[in-house]
Write a protein that holds these residues in place. Structure first.
Motif, PDB file in Angstrom:
ATOM      1  N   ARG A  81       0.809  -1.223   0.000  1.00  0.00           N
ATOM      2  CA  ARG A  81       0.000   0.000   0.000  1.00  0.00           C
ATOM      3  C   ARG A  81       0.841   1.271   0.000  1.00  0.00           C
ATOM      4  O   ARG A  81       0.515   2.240  -0.670  1.00  0.00           O
ATOM      5  CB  ARG A  81      -0.930   0.028   1.208  1.00  0.00           C
ATOM      6  N   HIS A  82       1.916   1.296   0.790  1.00  0.00           N
ATOM      7  CA  HIS A  82       2.645   2.540   1.037  1.00  0.00           C
ATOM      8  C   HIS A  82       4.021   2.608   0.393  1.00  0.00           C
ATOM      9  O   HIS A  82       4.658   3.661   0.425  1.00  0.00           O
ATOM     10  CB  HIS A  82       2.785   2.769   2.554  1.00  0.00           C
ATOM     11  N   GLY A  83       4.499   1.516  -0.154  1.00  0.00           N
ATOM     12  CA  GLY A  83       5.815   1.525  -0.787  1.00  0.00           C
ATOM     13  C   GLY A  83       6.940   1.431   0.217  1.00  0.00           C
ATOM     14  O   GLY A  83       6.746   1.067   1.364  1.00  0.00           O
ATOM     15  N   GLY A  84       8.114   1.762  -0.242  1.00  0.00           N
ATOM     16  CA  GLY A  84       9.299   1.648   0.597  1.00  0.00           C
ATOM     17  C   GLY A  84      10.222   0.581   0.033  1.00  0.00           C
ATOM     18  O   GLY A  84       9.990   0.042  -1.045  1.00  0.00           O
ATOM     19  N   THR A  85      11.269   0.296   0.748  1.00  0.00           N
ATOM     20  CA  THR A  85      12.228  -0.719   0.323  1.00  0.00           C
ATOM     21  C   THR A  85      12.241  -1.834   1.358  1.00  0.00           C
ATOM     22  O   THR A  85      13.051  -1.816   2.286  1.00  0.00           O
ATOM     23  CB  THR A  85      13.639  -0.127   0.176  1.00  0.00           C
ATOM     24  N   PRO A  86      11.317  -2.791   1.221  1.00  0.00           N
ATOM     25  CA  PRO A  86      11.236  -3.842   2.232  1.00  0.00           C
ATOM     26  C   PRO A  86      12.469  -4.749   2.207  1.00  0.00           C
ATOM     27  O   PRO A  86      12.930  -5.150   1.150  1.00  0.00           O
ATOM     28  CB  PRO A  86       9.974  -4.611   1.862  1.00  0.00           C
ATOM     29  N   ARG A  87      12.991  -4.992   3.383  1.00  0.00           N
ATOM     30  CA  ARG A  87      14.067  -5.971   3.555  1.00  0.00           C
ATOM     31  C   ARG A  87      13.474  -7.121   4.351  1.00  0.00           C
ATOM     32  O   ARG A  87      12.567  -6.903   5.148  1.00  0.00           O
ATOM     33  CB  ARG A  87      15.235  -5.348   4.315  1.00  0.00           C
ATOM     34  N   PRO A  88      13.971  -8.310   4.152  1.00  0.00           N
ATOM     35  CA  PRO A  88      13.395  -9.444   4.906  1.00  0.00           C
ATOM     36  C   PRO A  88      13.466  -9.194   6.407  1.00  0.00           C
ATOM     37  O   PRO A  88      14.430  -8.607   6.899  1.00  0.00           O
ATOM     38  CB  PRO A  88      14.301 -10.619   4.519  1.00  0.00           C
ATOM     39  N   PRO A  89      12.436  -9.620   7.138  1.00  0.00           N
ATOM     40  CA  PRO A  89      12.460  -9.467   8.592  1.00  0.00           C
ATOM     41  C   PRO A  89      13.618 -10.259   9.189  1.00  0.00           C
ATOM     42  O   PRO A  89      14.005 -11.296   8.660  1.00  0.00           O
ATOM     43  CB  PRO A  89      11.131 -10.053   9.055  1.00  0.00           C
ATOM     44  N   ARG A  90      14.175  -9.767  10.267  1.00  0.00           N
ATOM     45  CA  ARG A  90      15.181 -10.499  11.006  1.00  0.00           C
ATOM     46  C   ARG A  90      14.475 -11.241  12.131  1.00  0.00           C
ATOM     47  O   ARG A  90      13.757 -10.628  12.922  1.00  0.00           O
ATOM     48  CB  ARG A  90      16.250  -9.554  11.565  1.00  0.00           C
ATOM     49  N   ILE A 102      10.158 -16.072  20.162  1.00  0.00           N
ATOM     50  CA  ILE A 102      10.530 -15.606  18.822  1.00  0.00           C
ATOM     51  C   ILE A 102      10.686 -14.102  18.912  1.00  0.00           C
ATOM     52  O   ILE A 102       9.803 -13.403  19.408  1.00  0.00           O
ATOM     53  CB  ILE A 102       9.470 -15.960  17.765  1.00  0.00           C
ATOM     54  N   ARG A 103      11.817 -13.610  18.443  1.00  0.00           N
ATOM     55  CA  ARG A 103      12.055 -12.168  18.348  1.00  0.00           C
ATOM     56  C   ARG A 103      12.130 -11.816  16.876  1.00  0.00           C
ATOM     57  O   ARG A 103      12.810 -12.495  16.108  1.00  0.00           O
ATOM     58  CB  ARG A 103      13.326 -11.783  19.074  1.00  0.00           C
ATOM     59  N   MET A 104      11.455 -10.727  16.510  1.00  0.00           N
ATOM     60  CA  MET A 104      11.384 -10.347  15.106  1.00  0.00           C
ATOM     61  C   MET A 104      11.576  -8.842  14.977  1.00  0.00           C
ATOM     62  O   MET A 104      11.041  -8.076  15.771  1.00  0.00           O
ATOM     63  CB  MET A 104      10.020 -10.767  14.550  1.00  0.00           C
ATOM     64  N   GLU A 105      12.346  -8.437  13.988  1.00  0.00           N
ATOM     65  CA  GLU A 105      12.555  -7.016  13.716  1.00  0.00           C
ATOM     66  C   GLU A 105      12.026  -6.732  12.312  1.00  0.00           C
ATOM     67  O   GLU A 105      12.450  -7.346  11.338  1.00  0.00           O
ATOM     68  CB  GLU A 105      14.035  -6.663  13.813  1.00  0.00           C
ATOM     69  N   LEU A 106      11.072  -5.795  12.227  1.00  0.00           N
ATOM     70  CA  LEU A 106      10.456  -5.405  10.963  1.00  0.00           C
ATOM     71  C   LEU A 106      10.799  -3.959  10.651  1.00  0.00           C
ATOM     72  O   LEU A 106      10.723  -3.101  11.535  1.00  0.00           O
ATOM     73  CB  LEU A 106       8.927  -5.544  11.046  1.00  0.00           C
ATOM     74  N   ASP A 107      11.141  -3.695   9.403  1.00  0.00           N
ATOM     75  CA  ASP A 107      11.393  -2.333   8.937  1.00  0.00           C
ATOM     76  C   ASP A 107      10.245  -1.913   8.036  1.00  0.00           C
ATOM     77  O   ASP A 107       9.874  -2.644   7.119  1.00  0.00           O
ATOM     78  CB  ASP A 107      12.704  -2.247   8.152  1.00  0.00           C
ATOM     79  N   PHE A 108       9.677  -0.749   8.306  1.00  0.00           N
ATOM     80  CA  PHE A 108       8.608  -0.186   7.485  1.00  0.00           C
ATOM     81  C   PHE A 108       9.161   1.027   6.751  1.00  0.00           C
ATOM     82  O   PHE A 108       9.862   1.851   7.343  1.00  0.00           O
ATOM     83  CB  PHE A 108       7.425   0.248   8.367  1.00  0.00           C
ATOM     84  N   GLY A 109       8.825   1.171   5.475  1.00  0.00           N
ATOM     85  CA  GLY A 109       9.296   2.320   4.707  1.00  0.00           C
ATOM     86  C   GLY A 109      10.709   2.125   4.223  1.00  0.00           C
ATOM     87  O   GLY A 109      11.105   1.030   3.833  1.00  0.00           O
ATOM     88  N   ASN A 110      11.498   3.181   4.252  1.00  0.00           N
ATOM     89  CA  ASN A 110      12.877   3.150   3.773  1.00  0.00           C
ATOM     90  C   ASN A 110      13.826   3.215   4.956  1.00  0.00           C
ATOM     91  O   ASN A 110      14.076   4.276   5.500  1.00  0.00           O
ATOM     92  CB  ASN A 110      13.136   4.331   2.832  1.00  0.00           C
TER      93      ASN A 110
END
Length: 129
Positions: A81-90, A102-110
């Protein structure tokens, strides 16, 4: 010919305006986190005054570990919906074959990748990743 130049500049201006997180897109993330079974361990807006991305660290434990896939699905839909440069979650899984945490790091946007080793707090310990 003039019309083509205007369209090109409009696209450039739209890209410029789209570089920052909007109030609406951040509200979507906040609403999803409020409904998530995960615990938010850390949240940061990156990109300075123009905030062009967000880095969210979540943890799941017990019966909530299989539900982390819901947050990954939201993360994919948000980027569509919003774009950005998604990188795989860690993702860090503690306990195999049955995960305890489970620990997860998500990046939204750039969000620029972090270069070199860094510290992640894990159960009161600092582990270089």
């Amino acid at each position: 010919m003039e019309e083509t130049k205007n369209r090109g500049s409009e696209k450039l201006l739209a890209a410029w305006k789209g570089r920052a997180l909007t109030d609406e897109s951040v509200r979507e993330i906040a609403d999803a986190l409020a409904q998530s079974a995960g615990t938010v361990e850390r949240a940061a807006i990156v990109g300075g005054a123009d905030g062009n991305g967000a880095r969210i660290s979540l943890s799941y434990s017990g019966d909530d570990t299989p539900i982390c896939g819901n947050d990954i699905a939201f993360w994919v839909k948000w980027h569509l919906r919003h774009g950005g440069t998604p990188r795989p979650p860690r993702i860090i899984i503690d306990g195999i074959p049955f995960p305890d945490i489970i620990r997860m790091e998500l990046d939204f946007g750039n969000v620029q990748p972090i270069e070199g080793p860094r510290e992640l707090p894990v159960a009161g310990l600092n582990i270089g990743v």
